[in-house]
Design a protein around this motif. Structure first.
Motif, PDB file in Angstrom:
ATOM      1  N   LEU A 200       0.837  -1.204   0.000  1.00 51.09           N
ATOM      2  CA  LEU A 200       0.000   0.000   0.000  1.00 51.09           C
ATOM      3  C   LEU A 200       0.868   1.250   0.000  1.00 51.09           C
ATOM      4  CD1 LEU A 200      -2.628  -1.066   2.701  1.00 51.09           C
ATOM      5  CD2 LEU A 200      -2.874  -1.190   0.220  1.00 51.09           C
ATOM      6  N   ASP A 201       0.244   2.373  -0.270  1.00 51.46           N
ATOM      7  CA  ASP A 201       0.944   3.649  -0.306  1.00 51.46           C
ATOM      8  C   ASP A 201       0.034   4.686   0.339  1.00 51.46           C
ATOM      9  OD1 ASP A 201       2.890   5.496  -0.844  1.00 51.46           O
ATOM     10  OD2 ASP A 201       2.458   5.692  -2.979  1.00 51.46           O
ATOM     11  N   LEU A 202       0.535   5.923   0.459  1.00 47.21           N
ATOM     12  CA  LEU A 202      -0.317   7.009   0.946  1.00 47.21           C
ATOM     13  C   LEU A 202      -1.358   7.399  -0.099  1.00 47.21           C
ATOM     14  CD1 LEU A 202       2.433   9.207   2.603  1.00 47.21           C
ATOM     15  CD2 LEU A 202       0.820   7.687   3.737  1.00 47.21           C
ATOM     16  N   GLN A 203      -1.011   7.182  -1.380  1.00 46.35           N
ATOM     17  CA  GLN A 203      -1.968   7.413  -2.462  1.00 46.35           C
ATOM     18  C   GLN A 203      -2.795   6.145  -2.668  1.00 46.35           C
ATOM     19  OE1 GLN A 203      -2.383  10.319  -3.951  1.00 46.35           O
ATOM     20  NE2 GLN A 203      -0.701  11.299  -2.859  1.00 46.35           N
ATOM     21  N   PRO A 204      -4.115   6.251  -2.877  1.00 46.31           N
ATOM     22  CA  PRO A 204      -4.966   5.071  -3.021  1.00 46.31           C
ATOM     23  C   PRO A 204      -4.536   4.175  -4.196  1.00 46.31           C
ATOM     24  CG  PRO A 204      -6.294   7.044  -2.717  1.00 46.31           C
ATOM     25  CD  PRO A 204      -4.888   7.510  -2.919  1.00 46.31           C
ATOM     26  N   ARG A 205      -4.573   2.860  -3.969  1.00 50.05           N
ATOM     27  CA  ARG A 205      -4.290   1.877  -5.024  1.00 50.05           C
ATOM     28  C   ARG A 205      -5.485   0.943  -5.183  1.00 50.05           C
ATOM     29  NH1 ARG A 205       2.079   0.709  -3.502  1.00 50.05           N
ATOM     30  NH2 ARG A 205       2.893   2.359  -4.837  1.00 50.05           N
ATOM     31  N   HIS A 206      -5.749   0.570  -6.439  1.00 41.95           N
ATOM     32  CA  HIS A 206      -6.860  -0.337  -6.737  1.00 41.95           C
ATOM     33  C   HIS A 206      -6.505  -1.746  -6.276  1.00 41.95           C
ATOM     34  CE1 HIS A 206      -9.833  -2.619  -9.099  1.00 41.95           C
ATOM     35  NE2 HIS A 206     -10.559  -1.497  -9.012  1.00 41.95           N
ATOM     36  N   ILE A 207      -7.514  -2.506  -5.900  1.00 40.58           N
ATOM     37  CA  ILE A 207      -7.303  -3.867  -5.413  1.00 40.58           C
ATOM     38  C   ILE A 207      -6.533  -4.720  -6.423  1.00 40.58           C
ATOM     39  CG2 ILE A 207      -9.600  -4.531  -6.230  1.00 40.58           C
ATOM     40  CD1 ILE A 207      -7.702  -5.975  -3.190  1.00 40.58           C
ATOM     41  N   GLU A 208      -6.788  -4.508  -7.719  1.00 37.93           N
ATOM     42  CA  GLU A 208      -6.095  -5.305  -8.740  1.00 37.93           C
ATOM     43  C   GLU A 208      -4.591  -5.033  -8.709  1.00 37.93           C
ATOM     44  OE1 GLU A 208      -7.254  -7.656 -10.406  1.00 37.93           O
ATOM     45  OE2 GLU A 208      -9.429  -7.387 -10.474  1.00 37.93           O
ATOM     46  N   GLU A 209      -4.201  -3.778  -8.500  1.00 38.92           N
ATOM     47  CA  GLU A 209      -2.782  -3.448  -8.416  1.00 38.92           C
ATOM     48  C   GLU A 209      -2.154  -4.065  -7.166  1.00 38.92           C
ATOM     49  OE1 GLU A 209       0.263   0.420  -8.192  1.00 38.92           O
ATOM     50  OE2 GLU A 209      -1.914   0.744  -8.370  1.00 38.92           O
ATOM     51  N   ILE A 210      -2.900  -4.058  -6.064  1.00 39.04           N
ATOM     52  CA  ILE A 210      -2.392  -4.647  -4.819  1.00 39.04           C
ATOM     53  C   ILE A 210      -2.196  -6.154  -4.987  1.00 39.04           C
ATOM     54  CG2 ILE A 210      -2.883  -5.011  -2.364  1.00 39.04           C
ATOM     55  CD1 ILE A 210      -4.579  -2.383  -2.536  1.00 39.04           C
ATOM     56  N   VAL A 211      -3.154  -6.810  -5.651  1.00 33.47           N
ATOM     57  CA  VAL A 211      -3.033  -8.251  -5.939  1.00 33.47           C
ATOM     58  C   VAL A 211      -1.771  -8.515  -6.751  1.00 33.47           C
ATOM     59  CG1 VAL A 211      -4.052 -10.155  -7.257  1.00 33.47           C
ATOM     60  CG2 VAL A 211      -5.495  -8.769  -5.745  1.00 33.47           C
ATOM     61  N   GLN A 212      -1.560  -7.685  -7.782  1.00 32.05           N
ATOM     62  CA  GLN A 212      -0.382  -7.861  -8.644  1.00 32.05           C
ATOM     63  C   GLN A 212       0.912  -7.659  -7.864  1.00 32.05           C
ATOM     64  OE1 GLN A 212      -0.305  -5.179 -11.971  1.00 32.05           O
ATOM     65  NE2 GLN A 212       1.278  -6.307 -13.044  1.00 32.05           N
ATOM     66  N   ARG A 213       0.944  -6.672  -6.983  1.00 32.64           N
ATOM     67  CA  ARG A 213       2.156  -6.372  -6.221  1.00 32.64           C
ATOM     68  C   ARG A 213       2.484  -7.464  -5.194  1.00 32.64           C
ATOM     69  NH1 ARG A 213       4.203  -1.063  -5.552  1.00 32.64           N
ATOM     70  NH2 ARG A 213       3.487   0.349  -7.167  1.00 32.64           N
ATOM     71  N   THR A 214       1.449  -8.060  -4.606  1.00 32.56           N
ATOM     72  CA  THR A 214       1.677  -9.032  -3.540  1.00 32.56           C
ATOM     73  C   THR A 214       1.819 -10.462  -4.050  1.00 32.56           C
ATOM     74  OG1 THR A 214      -0.707  -9.326  -3.203  1.00 32.56           O
ATOM     75  CG2 THR A 214       0.408  -7.631  -1.880  1.00 32.56           C
ATOM     76  N   GLY A 215       1.216 -10.760  -5.213  1.00 32.24           N
ATOM     77  CA  GLY A 215       1.231 -12.133  -5.713  1.00 32.24           C
ATOM     78  C   GLY A 215       0.227 -13.024  -5.004  1.00 32.24           C
ATOM     79  N   LEU A 216      -0.642 -12.435  -4.182  1.00 37.77           N
ATOM     80  CA  LEU A 216      -1.663 -13.217  -3.477  1.00 37.77           C
ATOM     81  C   LEU A 216      -2.931 -13.325  -4.320  1.00 37.77           C
ATOM     82  CD1 LEU A 216      -1.286 -11.576   0.060  1.00 37.77           C
ATOM     83  CD2 LEU A 216      -0.427 -13.816  -0.643  1.00 37.77           C
ATOM     84  N   GLU A 217      -3.763 -14.319  -4.018  1.00 31.66           N
ATOM     85  CA  GLU A 217      -5.043 -14.454  -4.711  1.00 31.66           C
ATOM     86  C   GLU A 217      -5.963 -13.300  -4.322  1.00 31.66           C
ATOM     87  OE1 GLU A 217      -6.692 -18.238  -3.887  1.00 31.66           O
ATOM     88  OE2 GLU A 217      -5.105 -19.353  -4.921  1.00 31.66           O
ATOM     89  N   TYR A 218      -6.870 -12.969  -5.212  1.00 32.66           N
ATOM     90  CA  TYR A 218      -7.752 -11.814  -5.030  1.00 32.66           C
ATOM     91  C   TYR A 218      -8.503 -11.893  -3.706  1.00 32.66           C
ATOM     92  CZ  TYR A 218     -11.407  -8.369  -6.063  1.00 32.66           C
ATOM     93  OH  TYR A 218     -12.261  -7.290  -6.007  1.00 32.66           O
ATOM     94  N   VAL A 219      -9.168 -13.045  -3.448  1.00 30.11           N
ATOM     95  CA  VAL A 219      -9.987 -13.182  -2.241  1.00 30.11           C
ATOM     96  C   VAL A 219      -9.132 -13.078  -0.985  1.00 30.11           C
ATOM     97  CG1 VAL A 219     -11.490 -14.742  -0.938  1.00 30.11           C
ATOM     98  CG2 VAL A 219     -11.739 -14.565  -3.427  1.00 30.11           C
ATOM     99  N   LYS A 220      -7.951 -13.729  -1.020  1.00 28.91           N
ATOM    100  CA  LYS A 220      -7.046 -13.690   0.119  1.00 28.91           C
ATOM    101  C   LYS A 220      -6.560 -12.261   0.380  1.00 28.91           C
ATOM    102  CE  LYS A 220      -4.477 -15.615   3.313  1.00 28.91           C
ATOM    103  NZ  LYS A 220      -5.082 -16.219   4.515  1.00 28.91           N
ATOM    104  N   CYS A 221      -6.232 -11.562  -0.689  1.00 27.87           N
ATOM    105  CA  CYS A 221      -5.738 -10.187  -0.583  1.00 27.87           C
ATOM    106  C   CYS A 221      -6.804  -9.289   0.034  1.00 27.87           C
ATOM    107  CB  CYS A 221      -5.345  -9.690  -1.970  1.00 27.87           C
ATOM    108  SG  CYS A 221      -4.379  -8.173  -1.933  1.00 27.87           S
ATOM    109  N   LEU A 222      -8.036  -9.431  -0.409  1.00 28.69           N
ATOM    110  CA  LEU A 222      -9.134  -8.624   0.115  1.00 28.69           C
ATOM    111  C   LEU A 222      -9.394  -8.936   1.591  1.00 28.69           C
ATOM    112  CD1 LEU A 222     -11.030  -6.450  -0.871  1.00 28.69           C
ATOM    113  CD2 LEU A 222     -12.697  -8.225  -1.453  1.00 28.69           C
TER     114      LEU A 222
END
Length: 371
Positions: A321-343
């Motif tokens: 995450l950052d101080l600027q908002p990031r979309h869930i899809e970008e967070i999933v891509q950055r972490t390599g986690l599955e969408y549901v797990k990331c959420l």
């Protein structure tokens, strides 16, 4: 009068540069009472040290002596401490710089010499983004046992102090006026909180000295002198911030800068510093990595607050995450986690007050997340 008065008298004579005052004191084997009472007999020494007639006249000024005596008598009934350059409490770091202060006046505490100190500096007219970055980085660095020092000015200075205060850690302000005065006045709350959290207000100027424009460049050399590194967040191409950075280079301190957008006025100075060799840092992990030579791609800040303990997967998501908002899809891509797990993990971070949902499916870090 007691010995400390004569040092206070000499410390009050800001017409004479600090370096010359130190040389005179050393020439006189620290016997400043002798100078106070027998200036006419010691004029050859004063000439040898390059004092002008005006500077020598200030030493003889009886009216000024009386005024200084009244100030000294007021000071000894306060909680303000005076540290001479010969005192063991005087910071060793300052003895290593060009033109060290003749004396320091401190309300509260001095920084702990055994801890790393970061000088956080930047524009008074900073952006909200710059303010958020300064607060966040100072907050995180304070949690990692770094001391934050700045100048109590509005803008980045205030944000740096506030980050440390949010972490409930000491922070230190070097000011261009007497430590019994708060300048600017709108920072009275920050001034008070610095003292409440065992930090300190520091100056080379005696009590009641007003903040004057020419005091601030001198103030800046003390900020850099007390620091192990200077962190610049938003600075114009010209001004006091770059002077502080140059002081840091001369004092053999690390200079770090947060890069900014090419067309922002307040990014011109930081980007120029990076071009000239300052260390580019984007977060507190970069700062810590620079000190301890850590592989930053695997480094994670180790939070120890009882209200902010993250397990390994939570750390991975938090650091994406950052101080600027990031979309869930970008967070999933950055972490390599599955969408549901990331959420699922993001919701845990929100419940721990470590993250926030800005808009639907957009998330960011939350400042002061261990509160």
């Amino acid at each position: 009068m007691e010995e400390m008065f004569y040092w206070f008298w000499m410390a009050s004579l800001e017409q004479i540069p600090a370096g010359k005052r130190i040389k005179i004191a050393m020439r006189l084997k620290l016997r400043l009472e002798e100078l106070y009472n027998n200036i006419s007999e010691l004029e050859n020494i004063l000439k040898d040290e390059g004092l002008t007639e005006k500077q020598t006249a200030s030493l003889k000024d009886e009216k000024l002596k009386e005024e200084i005596k009244r100030k000294y008598e007021r000071m000894i009934y306060t909680d303000i401490k005076m540290y001479r350059f010969i005192d063991k409490e005087y910071p060793e770091k300052l003895l290593q710089i060009h033109n060290p202060p003749f004396a320091l006046f401190v309300k509260g505490n001095l920084p702990n010499d055994e801890k790393k100190t970061i000088g956080v500096v930047g524009s008074r007219a900073c952006s909200e983004y710059g303010k958020a970055v300064a607060t966040q980085m100072s907050y995180e660095l304070s949690l990692e046992n770094f001391q934050i020092i700045s100048g109590l000015a509005i803008g980045i200075d205030t944000a740096g102090h506030n980050g440390a205060i949010m972490a409930k850690k000491p922070t230190f302000a070097v000011v261009g006026n007497g430590v019994n005065l708060c300048y600017p006045i709108q920072n009275q709350r920050v001034y008070d909180q610095i003292l409440e959290h065992n930090g300190g207000i520091i100056s080379e100027y005696t009590i009641d000295t007003k903040a004057l424009s020419y005091h601030f460049p001198d103030r800046n050399r003390i900020i850099s002198g007390l620091s192990d590194a200077i962190l610049v967040i938003e600075a114009a191409e010209r001004g006091g911030i770059l002077i502080t950075a140059n002081d840091a280079v001369e004092q053999i301190r690390i200079v770090m800068a947060v890069p900014g957008r090419a067309n922002d006025v307040n990014s011109q100075g930081t980007n120029l510093l990076i071009k000239k060799g300052a260390v580019l840092v984007q977060n507190s992990a970069d700062v810590i990595g620079e000190f301890y030579n850590i592989n930053q791609s695997y480094y994670r800040l180790n939070r120890t607050s009882e209200n902010f303990m993250l397990v390994s997967e939570e750390k991975i998501v938090y650091d994406s995450l950052d101080l600027q908002p990031r979309h869930i899809e970008e967070i999933v891509q950055r972490t390599g986690l599955e969408y549901v797990k990331c959420l699922e993990i993001i919701n845990k971070l929100i419940n721990k007050n470590a993250a926030m949902e800005n808009l639907k499916n957009f998330y960011s870090k939350r400042l002061g997340s261990n509160q």
